[in-house]
Design a protein around this motif. Structure first.
Motif, PDB file in Angstrom:
ATOM      1  N   ASN A 141      33.010 -19.674  13.199  1.00 42.53           N
ATOM      2  CA  ASN A 141      31.714 -19.177  13.656  1.00 42.53           C
ATOM      3  C   ASN A 141      30.577 -20.136  13.284  1.00 42.53           C
ATOM      4  O   ASN A 141      29.443 -19.737  13.089  1.00 42.53           O
ATOM      5  N   PHE A 142      30.951 -21.421  13.182  1.00 42.79           N
ATOM      6  CA  PHE A 142      29.977 -22.519  13.053  1.00 42.79           C
ATOM      7  C   PHE A 142      29.230 -22.545  11.721  1.00 42.79           C
ATOM      8  O   PHE A 142      28.111 -23.041  11.650  1.00 42.79           O
ATOM      9  N   GLN A 143      29.867 -22.011  10.657  1.00 44.03           N
ATOM     10  CA  GLN A 143      29.274 -22.135   9.338  1.00 44.03           C
ATOM     11  C   GLN A 143      29.347 -23.591   8.898  1.00 44.03           C
ATOM     12  O   GLN A 143      30.387 -24.244   9.014  1.00 44.03           O
ATOM     13  N   SER A 144      28.238 -24.119   8.390  1.00 43.10           N
ATOM     14  CA  SER A 144      28.212 -25.508   7.944  1.00 43.10           C
ATOM     15  C   SER A 144      27.548 -25.589   6.577  1.00 43.10           C
ATOM     16  O   SER A 144      26.710 -24.738   6.219  1.00 43.10           O
ATOM     17  N   PRO A 145      27.886 -26.611   5.783  1.00 40.17           N
ATOM     18  CA  PRO A 145      27.236 -26.769   4.475  1.00 40.17           C
ATOM     19  C   PRO A 145      25.719 -26.906   4.581  1.00 40.17           C
ATOM     20  O   PRO A 145      24.993 -26.503   3.667  1.00 40.17           O
ATOM     21  N   MET A 166      37.773 -23.806  -3.179  1.00 38.66           N
ATOM     22  CA  MET A 166      38.025 -24.270  -1.818  1.00 38.66           C
ATOM     23  C   MET A 166      36.733 -24.631  -1.096  1.00 38.66           C
ATOM     24  O   MET A 166      36.654 -25.635  -0.385  1.00 38.66           O
ATOM     25  N   LEU A 167      35.713 -23.792  -1.255  1.00 39.89           N
ATOM     26  CA  LEU A 167      34.416 -24.082  -0.639  1.00 39.89           C
ATOM     27  C   LEU A 167      33.850 -25.397  -1.168  1.00 39.89           C
ATOM     28  O   LEU A 167      33.353 -26.224  -0.395  1.00 39.89           O
ATOM     29  N   ALA A 168      33.929 -25.580  -2.479  1.00 44.25           N
ATOM     30  CA  ALA A 168      33.409 -26.813  -3.068  1.00 44.25           C
ATOM     31  C   ALA A 168      34.152 -28.027  -2.530  1.00 44.25           C
ATOM     32  O   ALA A 168      33.544 -29.056  -2.208  1.00 44.25           O
ATOM     33  N   GLN A 169      35.478 -27.925  -2.416  1.00 48.64           N
ATOM     34  CA  GLN A 169      36.273 -29.037  -1.898  1.00 48.64           C
ATOM     35  C   GLN A 169      35.960 -29.323  -0.439  1.00 48.64           C
ATOM     36  O   GLN A 169      36.102 -30.460   0.028  1.00 48.64           O
ATOM     37  N   ALA A 170      35.527 -28.275   0.306  1.00 47.45           N
ATOM     38  CA  ALA A 170      35.212 -28.436   1.725  1.00 47.45           C
ATOM     39  C   ALA A 170      33.771 -28.880   1.960  1.00 47.45           C
ATOM     40  O   ALA A 170      33.326 -28.961   3.101  1.00 47.45           O
ATOM     41  N   GLY A 171      33.028 -29.141   0.866  1.00 46.10           N
ATOM     42  CA  GLY A 171      31.673 -29.658   1.005  1.00 46.10           C
ATOM     43  C   GLY A 171      30.575 -28.625   0.959  1.00 46.10           C
ATOM     44  O   GLY A 171      29.393 -28.962   1.121  1.00 46.10           O
ATOM     45  N   PHE A 172      30.914 -27.344   0.723  1.00 46.20           N
ATOM     46  CA  PHE A 172      29.918 -26.283   0.618  1.00 46.20           C
ATOM     47  C   PHE A 172      29.417 -26.179  -0.827  1.00 46.20           C
ATOM     48  O   PHE A 172      29.997 -26.752  -1.746  1.00 46.20           O
ATOM     49  N   GLY A 210      15.365  -9.553   2.841  1.00 49.21           N
ATOM     50  CA  GLY A 210      14.776 -10.339   1.771  1.00 49.21           C
ATOM     51  C   GLY A 210      14.580 -11.765   2.235  1.00 49.21           C
ATOM     52  O   GLY A 210      14.596 -12.055   3.441  1.00 49.21           O
ATOM     53  N   SER A 211      14.415 -12.658   1.306  1.00 50.26           N
ATOM     54  CA  SER A 211      14.210 -14.060   1.657  1.00 50.26           C
ATOM     55  C   SER A 211      15.501 -14.660   2.208  1.00 50.26           C
ATOM     56  O   SER A 211      16.607 -14.289   1.808  1.00 50.26           O
ATOM     57  N   GLU A 212      15.363 -15.586   3.149  1.00 45.48           N
ATOM     58  CA  GLU A 212      16.530 -16.282   3.705  1.00 45.48           C
ATOM     59  C   GLU A 212      16.927 -17.386   2.723  1.00 45.48           C
ATOM     60  O   GLU A 212      16.396 -18.486   2.755  1.00 45.48           O
ATOM     61  N   THR A 213      17.873 -17.061   1.870  1.00 40.55           N
ATOM     62  CA  THR A 213      18.207 -17.937   0.743  1.00 40.55           C
ATOM     63  C   THR A 213      19.593 -18.556   0.854  1.00 40.55           C
ATOM     64  O   THR A 213      19.814 -19.688   0.420  1.00 40.55           O
ATOM     65  N   TYR A 214      20.524 -17.842   1.438  1.00 38.90           N
ATOM     66  CA  TYR A 214      21.918 -18.267   1.424  1.00 38.90           C
ATOM     67  C   TYR A 214      22.455 -18.468   2.845  1.00 38.90           C
ATOM     68  O   TYR A 214      22.160 -17.691   3.758  1.00 38.90           O
ATOM     69  N   GLY A 215      23.270 -19.491   2.986  1.00 38.85           N
ATOM     70  CA  GLY A 215      23.828 -19.788   4.308  1.00 38.85           C
ATOM     71  C   GLY A 215      24.853 -18.779   4.763  1.00 38.85           C
ATOM     72  O   GLY A 215      25.031 -18.543   5.956  1.00 38.85           O
ATOM     73  N   GLY A 216      25.551 -18.150   3.817  1.00 45.44           N
ATOM     74  CA  GLY A 216      26.586 -17.180   4.148  1.00 45.44           C
ATOM     75  C   GLY A 216      27.174 -16.604   2.887  1.00 45.44           C
ATOM     76  O   GLY A 216      26.654 -16.807   1.782  1.00 45.44           O
ATOM     77  N   ALA A 217      28.285 -15.884   3.023  1.00 42.93           N
ATOM     78  CA  ALA A 217      28.900 -15.245   1.860  1.00 42.93           C
ATOM     79  C   ALA A 217      30.353 -14.914   2.140  1.00 42.93           C
ATOM     80  O   ALA A 217      30.761 -14.707   3.298  1.00 42.93           O
ATOM     81  N   ILE A 218      31.123 -14.872   1.060  1.00 43.92           N
ATOM     82  CA  ILE A 218      32.451 -14.271   1.058  1.00 43.92           C
ATOM     83  C   ILE A 218      32.368 -13.112   0.075  1.00 43.92           C
ATOM     84  O   ILE A 218      32.149 -13.318  -1.120  1.00 43.92           O
TER      85      ILE A 218
END
Length: 328
Positions: A141-145, A166-172, A210-218
């Motif tokens: 769904n086009f999530q990007s770092p 895994m996220l860290a290894q993938a550049g997030f 609230g404020s737009e702070t985070y790109g996404g979540a698990i």
């Protein structure tokens, strides 16, 4: 054959090590000689009787297994093939992996991918597969770092720890969310978390956004935490819902979805179709394979030790992953 079997007792369903005939295993085209399994929260619920996971009893426990094909009526698998099974109603309606042998339908079986040993596959198990599947859905769904940091709730659990690395290894840039900030913070940062925060930090105070702070979540929690974090996701960000540790109810508004285009992605690792499942396991054997897998899967035990570990899980005294060597 030996099996950790869920049986009905005067105190309700409980796990007991017992002897049974291989012929009495639930139906399927493939018989697997078990080498390794692993312990998940779901296993602890079933074995201690805290949750009625086994919907028919007696039934062998264990939602994960890796081993070698002993016999197969399906031409896709042959004796000697290394394979794994996660989910697919093991320990719910089918005999599970905490036993010398498992018999399952062929569509439940995944070939062990090159790059993973049987032990590594079970160190990952359902927890690692769920984290990998969530990241796969986010990327679809086009999530990007570049969209911003990714919240990971339930960060000190197996899925959370895998998701962070895994996220860290993938550049997030994963942000760990845990109530044990001081106790777990150093370990979570070592796995790759760029920040460690408490769930209360996300509280919207009754506001819909609230404020737009985070790109996404698990999110492994559901309930109020999921409702709050939705209000902090940037435009067109994604939230992968993987659990309900904080509750199954979601009381929120449609505003994050219609004003910011946020997507809520449901993650069902139990019945994930085979093509997607094989692709995710390929990722787990490659770019998403945790560099510190042995730090997360910190112990390997025998079948006789399973009950004690499950009790520790239910008491909140266990972290990381435990692999079970079924041959011990």
């Amino acid at each position: 054959m030996r099996a950790l079997r869920i049986i009905d007792t005067e105190d309700g369903p409980r796990g007991r090590i017992t002897e049974m005939e291989q012929a009495d295993l639930t139906a399927g085209e493939v018989v697997i000689e078990s080498r390794y399994s692993s312990l998940n929260y779901k296993d602890a619920l079933a074995i201690t009787g805290a949750g009625k996971i086994a919907r028919k009893r007696p039934l062998n426990a264990g939602i994960d297994v890796a081993g070698v094909v002993q016999a197969s009526d399906d031409t896709r698998f042959a004796p000697g093939d290394e394979v794994l099974v996660t989910g697919w109603q093991l320990s719910e309606t089918r005999d599970g992996g905490l036993a010398d042998y498992v018999r399952v339908p062929a569509h439940c079986v995944t070939a062990l991918p090159a790059g993973l040993t049987a032990w590594e596959a079970m160190a990952l198990g359902t927890a690692g597969f769920t984290a990998g599947l969530a990241i796969s859905r986010l990327r679809d769904n086009f999530q990007s770092p570049e969209a911003g940091p990714i919240l990971v709730t339930g960060a000190s659990g197996g899925v959370g720890m895998f998701a962070i690395q895994m996220l860290a290894q993938a550049g997030f840039s994963p942000v760990a969310v845990t109530r044990r900030v001081e106790a777990q913070g150093p370990a979570l940062r070592e796995l790759g978390a760029t920040d460690v925060i408490a769930p209360d930090t996300l509280d919207l105070g009754g506001k819909p956004l609230g404020s737009e702070t985070y790109g996404g979540a698990i999110d492994a929690l559901g309930g109020p935490v999921l409702a709050d974090l939705l209000g902090h996701i940037v435009q067109f960000g994604n939230v992968a819902a993987i659990g309900l540790a904080a509750g199954p109810k979601l009381e929120t508004t449609v505003l994050p979805f219609i004003l910011r285009g946020v997507s809520l992605l449901g993650i069902n690792s139990v019945e994930c179709p085979a093509p997607r499942r094989e692709a995710v396991w390929g990722d787990l054997a490659g770019e998403l394979k945790p560099a510190g897998l042995d730090r997360i899967a910190h112990e390997t035990i025998g079948l006789n030790d399973v009950q004690a570990v499950c009790e520790a899980i239910m008491a909140g005294e266990h972290s990381g992953r435990t692999v079970v060597d079924v041959t011990r």
